[in-house]
Design a protein around this motif. Structure first.
Motif, short mmCIF file in Angstrom:
data_model
loop_
_atom_site.label_atom_id
_atom_site.label_comp_id
_atom_site.label_asym_id
_atom_site.label_seq_id
_atom_site.Cartn_x
_atom_site.Cartn_y
_atom_site.Cartn_z
N GLY A 212 -42.31 32.90 -24.82
CA GLY A 212 -42.27 33.75 -26.01
C GLY A 212 -43.36 33.41 -26.99
O GLY A 212 -44.01 34.31 -27.55
N ARG A 213 -43.58 32.14 -27.22
CA ARG A 213 -44.62 31.71 -28.16
C ARG A 213 -46.01 32.16 -27.69
O ARG A 213 -46.84 32.61 -28.48
CB ARG A 213 -44.57 30.19 -28.31
N THR A 214 -46.25 32.06 -26.38
CA THR A 214 -47.54 32.48 -25.83
C THR A 214 -47.78 33.97 -26.08
O THR A 214 -48.88 34.37 -26.49
CB THR A 214 -47.60 32.19 -24.32
N TRP A 215 -46.76 34.77 -25.84
CA TRP A 215 -46.92 36.21 -26.02
C TRP A 215 -46.97 36.60 -27.49
O TRP A 215 -47.66 37.55 -27.86
CB TRP A 215 -45.80 36.93 -25.29
N LEU A 216 -46.25 35.88 -28.32
CA LEU A 216 -46.29 36.19 -29.75
C LEU A 216 -47.65 35.87 -30.36
O LEU A 216 -48.12 36.57 -31.26
CB LEU A 216 -45.20 35.41 -30.48
N LYS A 217 -48.30 34.83 -29.87
CA LYS A 217 -49.62 34.46 -30.40
C LYS A 217 -50.73 35.38 -29.91
O LYS A 217 -51.80 35.44 -30.52
CB LYS A 217 -49.96 33.02 -29.99
N ASP A 218 -50.51 36.10 -28.84
CA ASP A 218 -51.54 36.93 -28.21
C ASP A 218 -51.58 38.30 -28.89
O ASP A 218 -50.62 39.07 -28.80
CB ASP A 218 -51.25 37.08 -26.73
N ASP A 219 -52.69 38.62 -29.56
CA ASP A 219 -52.73 39.89 -30.30
C ASP A 219 -52.86 41.10 -29.39
O ASP A 219 -52.77 42.24 -29.85
CB ASP A 219 -53.85 39.88 -31.35
N ARG A 220 -53.04 40.89 -28.08
CA ARG A 220 -53.05 42.01 -27.14
C ARG A 220 -51.64 42.53 -26.85
O ARG A 220 -51.48 43.67 -26.40
CB ARG A 220 -53.74 41.60 -25.83
N VAL A 221 -50.65 41.70 -27.09
CA VAL A 221 -49.25 42.13 -26.94
C VAL A 221 -48.85 42.85 -28.21
O VAL A 221 -48.80 42.26 -29.29
CB VAL A 221 -48.33 40.92 -26.69
N ASP B 3 -29.94 34.30 -33.73
CA ASP B 3 -30.83 33.25 -34.22
C ASP B 3 -32.21 33.37 -33.58
O ASP B 3 -33.24 33.26 -34.27
CB ASP B 3 -30.24 31.87 -33.95
N VAL B 4 -32.25 33.56 -32.27
CA VAL B 4 -33.54 33.72 -31.60
C VAL B 4 -34.24 35.00 -32.05
O VAL B 4 -35.45 35.03 -32.27
CB VAL B 4 -33.36 33.70 -30.07
N GLY B 5 -33.48 36.07 -32.21
CA GLY B 5 -34.05 37.33 -32.67
C GLY B 5 -34.72 37.20 -34.03
O GLY B 5 -35.80 37.74 -34.27
N LYS B 6 -34.08 36.46 -34.93
CA LYS B 6 -34.67 36.25 -36.25
C LYS B 6 -35.99 35.49 -36.15
O LYS B 6 -36.96 35.82 -36.86
CB LYS B 6 -33.69 35.49 -37.15
N GLU B 7 -36.05 34.50 -35.29
CA GLU B 7 -37.28 33.73 -35.13
C GLU B 7 -38.39 34.59 -34.52
O GLU B 7 -39.56 34.51 -34.93
CB GLU B 7 -37.02 32.50 -34.26
N SER C 236 -43.43 37.54 -35.08
CA SER C 236 -44.10 38.82 -34.82
C SER C 236 -44.91 39.28 -36.01
O SER C 236 -45.85 40.07 -35.87
CB SER C 236 -43.07 39.90 -34.46
N ALA C 237 -44.57 38.80 -37.20
CA ALA C 237 -45.27 39.24 -38.40
C ALA C 237 -46.73 38.83 -38.42
O ALA C 237 -47.57 39.51 -39.03
CB ALA C 237 -44.56 38.67 -39.64
N ASP C 238 -47.09 37.77 -37.73
CA ASP C 238 -48.48 37.30 -37.76
C ASP C 238 -49.45 38.34 -37.24
O ASP C 238 -50.58 38.44 -37.71
CB ASP C 238 -48.62 36.01 -36.94
N HIS C 239 -49.02 39.12 -36.25
CA HIS C 239 -49.87 40.18 -35.71
C HIS C 239 -49.27 41.57 -35.94
O HIS C 239 -49.74 42.54 -35.34
CB HIS C 239 -50.10 39.96 -34.22
N MET C 240 -48.26 41.65 -36.79
CA MET C 240 -47.61 42.93 -37.09
C MET C 240 -47.21 43.67 -35.82
O MET C 240 -47.44 44.87 -35.65
CB MET C 240 -48.53 43.80 -37.96
N LYS C 241 -46.59 42.95 -34.89
CA LYS C 241 -46.17 43.56 -33.64
C LYS C 241 -44.97 44.47 -33.87
O LYS C 241 -44.11 44.19 -34.71
CB LYS C 241 -45.79 42.49 -32.62
#
Length: 493
Positions: A214-223, A233-237, A242-247
């Motif tokens: 999950g962390r790998t995909w969240l950091k990748d702006d292509r996703v 709890d996981v959903g909130k995280e 996701s806000a870092d790339h406005m996914k």
């Protein structure tokens, strides 16, 4: 129970090819505690390669004609139905649910794929009324891009198709992370899809430690899209990251579903519906009933009818008489259920049936818990506030409509609620007053391909199923075109 070798030898899939890491992890049957196969245990490099493949495949897949994408999906649905018996064996061994439930889940999985195979052709747009002469305002729908799908273990076949089918129909490419407890059925389903002609890279599957993938995909702006089903709890995280790339993000999270039974309800119909829902998948269902509120004049009679039905439930994975309830997913879940029940008893709840782990004989190595009915339950007990996710039916009483609505709405969750009454006016009042994303009236089935499925408050954002489930993977593009010079037509008349 036999599992076909081509299914038990699970693989990750990247760019249309099997990706078999040397680091593998056993998959355990929760009914027996025995290994039924292995699955690669991926890493950050594998998760990134999956995105590489999806990113490369997106331009060509998104430009395919909608009916072409739809045909691939319909072939997949047919393949699932053709292999249904073998897939059901695998699903039953991997997740623990009885073979009849597993077969039913595969039918639902195929239905979702087929429905979105048809709906792919219906992605349109609209022309809006202009504000000026010679102006045309056009709204187009376009696929979001690469979508990351993270699926749970409780419905590991249906949830794969409920996410993948609309994403692929919309023209997205996907990377998918199935639950670590149930990766084999996801791998088998993807294998069938690739056999039916899905181009390389359009769908890619990676297993491994959930936080790492999950962390790998969240950091990748292509996703550009995250779709997750699991704990709040996981959903909130995921939402925070996701806000870092406005996914774009859709989350289907926890629930605390009440079933409200009024004194004019058909009690046999109520008892059947509640027991069917509450004990499906051993109570491991996000929209499963967690609390049964019964109006006081009929409380004792409904308790008797529910007790009678629950006491007849057969427990086991594969024994004579077709079991109706299997094991919990793992020992931690078994211990959690046992703790909830014991705490309620210590605080004054009374057992009508069940109330203990099954550990002897055929149950010795599995994670079984008796189907349980508790009465004299009150709102202060922990099992009324948190999702039990097990085969426990707590019964509470109420006096008035206003009282039960207020008590039901206290929960921070808002996925599903159910009500039973023959008064049409009450149906309208209570359905409107309940603060939940879905309400079942005189029945407890909520998941259908054409219907939006999802909750409010801490039960998530977004919807799966129906037209809106497809729109979760689409973005709007507005075109404003001046066809002639401003006021040109009017000035020459």
């Amino acid at each position: 129970m036999r599992v076909h070798s081509w299914m038990s030898e699970g693989s990750c899939w990247i760019n249309g090819r099997k990706d078999t890491s040397s680091h593998r992890r056993e998959v355990i049957n929760p009914a027996t505690g025995e290994s039924i196969g292995e699955m690669p245990w991926g890493n950050e490099e594998m998760a990134t390669r999956a995105v590489d493949a999806a990113w490369t495949a997106f331009p060509s897949w998104s430009k395919k004609l909608p009916h072409e994408r739809g045909e691939v999906l319909k072939k997949w649905a047919n393949a699932i139905r053709c292999h249904r018996d073998s897939l059901a064996e695998l699903l039953s061994c991997e997740q623990g649910k009885p073979i009849a439930e597993a077969t039913g889940e595969l039918g639902v999985a195929a239905d979702f794929v087929e429905w979105y195979g048809e709906e792919a052709k219906r992605v349109g747009g609209e022309i809006l009324a202009p504000s000026r002469h010679g102006q045309q305002i056009t709204v187009l729908y376009r696929p979001v891009g690469v979508a990351a799908l993270i699926t749970p273990w409780n419905y590991p076949a249906a949830m794969v198709t409920r996410k993948m089918a609309p994403a692929l129909a919309a023209g997205c490419t996907v990377v998918i992370k199935p639950a670590s407890d149930t990766p084999l059925i996801a791998s088998a389903l993807l294998s069938l899809l690739i056999e039916e002609g899905l181009p390389p890279g359009v769908a890619n599957l990676v297993t491994g430690e959930a936080a790492m993938v999950g962390r790998t995909w969240l950091k990748d702006d292509r996703v550009r899209k995250i779709s997750f089903t699991g704990s709040t709890d996981v959903g909130k995280e995921l939402m925070r990251q996701s806000a870092d790339h406005m996914k774009r993000i859709s989350l289907e999270l926890g629930g605390n579903a009440p079933a409200i039974v009024f004194d004019d309800a058909d009690l046999d119909r109520v008892a059947d519906a509640i027991v069917d829902n509450k004990f499906e998948n051993c109570g491991q269902m996000c929209n499963g009933i967690n609390l049964i509120y019964v109006q006081e004049p009929i409380r004792e009679e409904l308790e008797r009818r529910i007790h009678r039905r629950v006491s007849r439930i057969v427990v086991g994975q594969k024994i004579e008489g077709r079991p109706q309830i299997g094991p919990l997913i793992h020992r931690k879940a078994q211990e959690k259920v046992a703790t909830f029940v014991q705490e309620a008893i210590d605080q004054g709840a009374r057992l009508l049936c069940g109330g203990k782990k099954l550990t002897d004989g055929m149950y010795e190595k599995g994670y079984y818990y008796e189907p349980t009915v508790l009465v004299d339950v009150n709102d202060g007990m922990a099992l009324t506030k948190k999702e039990v996710f097990g085969p426990v039916a707590p019964i509470l009483s109420f006096q008035s409509e206003a009282e039960v609505v207020e008590r039901s709405n206290r929960t921070p969750y808002g996925l599903a609620a159910y009500l039973f009454t023959q008064d049409v006016h009450r149906i309208n009042r209570v359905s409107e007053a309940l603060d939940f994303g879905m309400v079942g009236v005189n029945g407890t089935s909520l998941s259908f391909p054409q219907a939006p499925f999802g909750g409010v408050k801490e039960s998530g954002v977004g919807r799966e199923g129906g037209r809106v489930g497809l729109e979760e993977f689409l973005e709007l593009k507005t075109l404003i075109t001046m066809l002639t010079e401003e006021n040109d037509i009017g000035s020459k008349e």
